[in-house]
Design a protein around this motif. Structure first.
Motif, mmCIF file in Angstrom:
data_model
loop_
_atom_site.group_PDB
_atom_site.id
_atom_site.type_symbol
_atom_site.label_atom_id
_atom_site.label_comp_id
_atom_site.label_asym_id
_atom_site.label_seq_id
_atom_site.Cartn_x
_atom_site.Cartn_y
_atom_site.Cartn_z
ATOM 1 N N VAL A 111 0.834 -1.205 0.000
ATOM 2 C CA VAL A 111 0.000 0.000 0.000
ATOM 3 C C VAL A 111 0.867 1.254 0.000
ATOM 4 C CG1 VAL A 111 -1.628 1.354 1.387
ATOM 5 C CG2 VAL A 111 -1.989 -1.099 1.080
ATOM 6 N N PHE A 112 1.939 1.241 0.818
ATOM 7 C CA PHE A 112 2.852 2.383 0.867
ATOM 8 C C PHE A 112 3.422 2.658 -0.520
ATOM 9 C CE2 PHE A 112 6.884 4.469 1.237
ATOM 10 C CZ PHE A 112 6.761 5.332 2.309
ATOM 11 N N THR A 113 3.937 1.610 -1.148
ATOM 12 C CA THR A 113 4.549 1.764 -2.465
ATOM 13 C C THR A 113 3.525 2.267 -3.479
ATOM 14 O OG1 THR A 113 5.942 -0.100 -1.876
ATOM 15 C CG2 THR A 113 5.963 0.565 -4.159
ATOM 16 N N TRP A 114 2.342 1.682 -3.438
ATOM 17 C CA TRP A 114 1.275 2.105 -4.359
ATOM 18 C C TRP A 114 0.973 3.590 -4.174
ATOM 19 C CZ3 TRP A 114 -3.540 3.629 -2.252
ATOM 20 C CH2 TRP A 114 -4.489 4.006 -3.210
ATOM 21 N N PHE A 115 0.820 4.031 -2.918
ATOM 22 C CA PHE A 115 0.427 5.405 -2.634
ATOM 23 C C PHE A 115 1.487 6.390 -3.112
ATOM 24 C CE2 PHE A 115 -0.022 9.149 0.080
ATOM 25 C CZ PHE A 115 -1.378 9.421 -0.072
ATOM 26 N N PHE A 116 2.738 6.158 -2.679
ATOM 27 C CA PHE A 116 3.756 7.167 -2.949
ATOM 28 C C PHE A 116 4.280 7.121 -4.374
ATOM 29 C CE2 PHE A 116 3.707 7.530 1.630
ATOM 30 C CZ PHE A 116 3.756 8.905 1.768
ATOM 31 N N ARG A 117 4.098 5.991 -5.048
ATOM 32 C CA ARG A 117 4.497 5.981 -6.457
ATOM 33 C C ARG A 117 3.433 6.642 -7.329
ATOM 34 N NH1 ARG A 117 7.159 0.756 -8.998
ATOM 35 N NH2 ARG A 117 5.113 -0.113 -8.557
ATOM 36 N N SER A 118 2.216 6.768 -6.790
ATOM 37 C CA SER A 118 1.122 7.296 -7.601
ATOM 38 C C SER A 118 1.126 8.812 -7.660
ATOM 39 C CB SER A 118 -0.222 6.832 -7.027
ATOM 40 O OG SER A 118 -0.236 5.436 -6.909
ATOM 41 N N ILE A 119 1.807 9.464 -6.687
ATOM 42 C CA ILE A 119 1.715 10.919 -6.596
ATOM 43 C C ILE A 119 2.931 11.564 -7.255
ATOM 44 C CG2 ILE A 119 1.342 12.858 -5.028
ATOM 45 C CD1 ILE A 119 0.549 10.808 -2.951
ATOM 46 N N PRO A 120 2.724 12.499 -8.190
ATOM 47 C CA PRO A 120 3.871 13.225 -8.748
ATOM 48 C C PRO A 120 4.608 13.953 -7.635
ATOM 49 C CG PRO A 120 1.873 13.709 -9.980
ATOM 50 C CD PRO A 120 1.452 12.945 -8.770
ATOM 51 N N ARG A 121 5.926 13.983 -7.735
ATOM 52 C CA ARG A 121 6.714 14.573 -6.641
ATOM 53 C C ARG A 121 6.375 16.045 -6.425
ATOM 54 N NH1 ARG A 121 12.626 11.604 -6.848
ATOM 55 N NH2 ARG A 121 11.807 9.716 -5.874
ATOM 56 N N TYR A 122 6.107 16.740 -7.510
ATOM 57 C CA TYR A 122 5.797 18.168 -7.368
ATOM 58 C C TYR A 122 4.559 18.346 -6.497
ATOM 59 C CZ TYR A 122 5.121 23.043 -8.683
ATOM 60 O OH TYR A 122 4.977 24.399 -8.649
ATOM 61 N N ILE A 123 3.541 17.523 -6.778
ATOM 62 C CA ILE A 123 2.286 17.639 -6.029
ATOM 63 C C ILE A 123 2.474 17.137 -4.595
ATOM 64 C CG2 ILE A 123 -0.098 16.783 -5.930
ATOM 65 C CD1 ILE A 123 0.035 16.789 -9.023
#
Lengths: 320, 251
Positions: A111-123
């Motif tokens: 879940v952690f990987t899914w969440f943080f890989r889904s968000i563009p770093r800028y956002i």
């Protein structure tokens, strides 16, 4: 024909042909390519030297300003190092969790990987800068749900040891490092997982058979070998991180290289030299990182491949 | 009391029932060779003795302690059982010496000098005192397997398990490894050896166990099991192994 072939072996030596009139293989294509490239390089050098827009003296002067140097040291280098420490450490932990037999740990990691890989770093960085709004009373460390428990027991007061002001935590470099570090951990988790899975299962078996605990097997035997696979992509990640620190602008972080350069640029109406100055800084820093990566790869590659480690003599092939 | 006692052991991989009720014991100081056709479950049996495979049923009792019991400290039990693998499984990132010291240091908590001394003594025992600093990739297969034996011996085990230790070796390197194993047997080490080397089994083993289809078909002194087998399955297997060019007469 049959007489010829039969006759050959007997007097093969005298029959050997003389030295041929050898001509080196010609590579006309290479010469064409060299000519084209020489012309292009000459054009580039001419452009760099003669074009007034570069304004080299301004470029170097801008690079030499104290706020810019501070931005490079703190905003770029320090944030890269801290974010990668959070990222690599977190990534290895996430990878071990993901590969664990425990379905809860494995699920949390996924879940952690899914969440943080889904968000563009800028956002993500923008969000990190605004998270303070969630905790108007600050972030307290103590017993969870203490006000409910206290209410239920009919007591008063609180069970909090200390409180941080959320608006100070989620601001500036700290927010930037948290955001970049968590995002990096998600990517590093996949890299570390690939590295761990690349190690032959026989290695863990041999270590377990010697009586090592799971943790020791991982630390002493599996991870050191996984590093050989983990280090090269981690080098890439570090270089990418170095460049992604320019996104700190979203938090916002003011003490950052490009922000500082831009503010100089807009003061003097010189945008292009500022872009050149930033490029030179990033080129230099990336080059240094690549040298570091070479030494790391050499360290973790020992015992593998043809390159003999310095300490040991190459062994003979015989089984004696 | 037997050093190892195995009681009605069953092991399946999915629907594949590999061990179908194994009972046997290894006495202190005994050398037992397990032979049998491939797929007969002999390697699985060996791997159950230090619980690299978890059996579904039955018990493995080592020095009176049931290591299949959930309360057993498996890591401690494994310290007494050395294992040598078909593929050596040396740690490639460590030198021969470090391969022999790493578990001594981290598991037995021996001080560096003592671990070093024990490792050097065991590398000398297997005839490799000149390869102490070499990494596994710089050693031949036979040398690697001897380092693996030294690594297991460095833990001062009560029992040594050998899982087809010479099967991955070039034929001319087999002899060196077998010589080391023969010496170990003479020194009184308790050994459980899965092997295809019939000559070695015949010469060194106190007892030979023939397995087929997940059960022990026949066991006894090598002269009887290899020299004069009672069971037809044993005879068929030995004919194939001892005379590979032999063709079975079609009935």
């Amino acid at each position: 024909m049959s007489t010829e072939t039969e006759a050959r072996p007997a007097d093969a030596a005298p029959d050997r042909p003389g030295a041929i009139n050898a001509v080196p293989v010609r590579h006309p294509g290479r010469w064409v390519a060299i000519a084209v490239i020489v012309v292009l390089v000459a054009m580039l050098v001419h452009l760099l030297v003669t074009n007034k827009a570069f304004d080299w003296s301004f470029v170097f002067e801008a690079m030499n300003q104290q706020p810019v140097i501070n931005g490079f040291l703190k905003g770029t280098l320090l944030v890269t190092v801290l974010s990668m420490v959070v990222g690599v450490g977190g990534g290895v932990v996430l990878a071990v969790m993901r590969l664990s037999d425990n379905p809860i740990l494995s699920g949390v990691s996924w879940v952690f990987t899914w969440f943080f890989r889904s968000i563009p770093r800028y956002i993500l960085l923008f969000t990190m800068g605004t998270l303070g709004i969630l905790f108007p009373q600050g972030i307290a460390f103590g017993i969870p749900f203490d006000w409910k428990i206290i209410d239920w027991l009919g007591m008063s007061g609180d069970w909090r040891f200390f409180t941080l002001d959320a608006n100070q935590v989620f601001t500036g470099l700290v927010a930037g490092v948290i955001g970049l570090g968590l995002s990096e951990a998600a990517y590093m988790a996949e890299i570390a997982r690939a590295g761990i899975m690349s190690v032959d299962p026989g290695q863990a078996e041999a270590a377990e058979a010697l009586g090592m605990s799971r943790g020791k097997v991982m630390r002493r035997v599996v991870l050191p070998q996984a590093m050989r696979v983990i280090v090269p992509p981690t080098g890439n990640e570090t270089i990418a991180m170095l460049k992604d620190t320019s996104l700190l602008l979203a938090v916002p972080v003011i003490g950052e290289l490009f922000y500082q350069l831009q503010s100089i640029g807009s003061t003097y109406y010189k945008t292009f030299p500022i872009a050149v100055a930033a490029t030179l800084y990033y080129l230099a820093a990336t080059s240094v990182l690549m040298v570091g990566q070479y030494f790391l790869e050499r360290h973790f590659g020992r015992g593998f491949g043809n390159k003999a480690p310095r300490a040991a003599r190459p062994a003979g092939a015989g089984g004696a | 009391m037997a050093l190892v006692e195995i009681k009605s052991l069953h092991k399946s991989f999915g629907s594949n029932h590999v061990l179908r009720g194994i009972d046997f014991t290894v006495e202190q100081g005994e050398v037992v060779c397990v032979i049998g056709p491939s797929g007969s479950g002999k390697s699985t049996l060996l791997r159950c003795v230090n619980l690299l495979e978890t059996p579904q049923e039955g018990q493995v009792i080592v020095r009176g302690e049931d290591i299949t019991h959930p309360d057993c400290h498996l890591d401690e039990a494994r310290q007494q059982i050395g294992m040598v693998f078909q593929q050596f499984n040396l740690f490639p990132h460590l030198s021969a010496l470090a391969n022999c010291t790493v578990a001594q240091r981290t598991v037995l908590k021996r001080p560096a000098e003592e671990a070093d001394r024990v490792a050097r003594a065991n590398l000398e025992r297997v005839g490799l005192s000149d390869k102490i600093e070499a990494y596994p990739a710089q050693l031949s297969g036979g040398q690697q397997q001897r380092v693996a034996i030294a690594r297991a011996l460095s833990m001062d085990p009560a029992l040594m398990l050998f899982d087809e230790p010479t099967s991955a070796l070039d034929p001319e390197l087999v002899g060196d490894v077998l010589t080391v194993m023969r010496k170990l047997a003479l020194d009184g080490m308790t050994m459980l050896v899965v092997t295809h080397e019939m000559a070695f089994a015949r010469e060194v083993a106190d007892r030979v166990v023939f397995m087929d289809g997940g059960v022990i078909v026949e066991q006894g002194p090598p002269a009887e099991v290899i020299g004069n087998p009672k069971e037809e399955r044993t005879r068929t297997f030995l004919r194939r192994v001892l005379d590979p060019t032999h063709v079975e007469p079609t009935p």
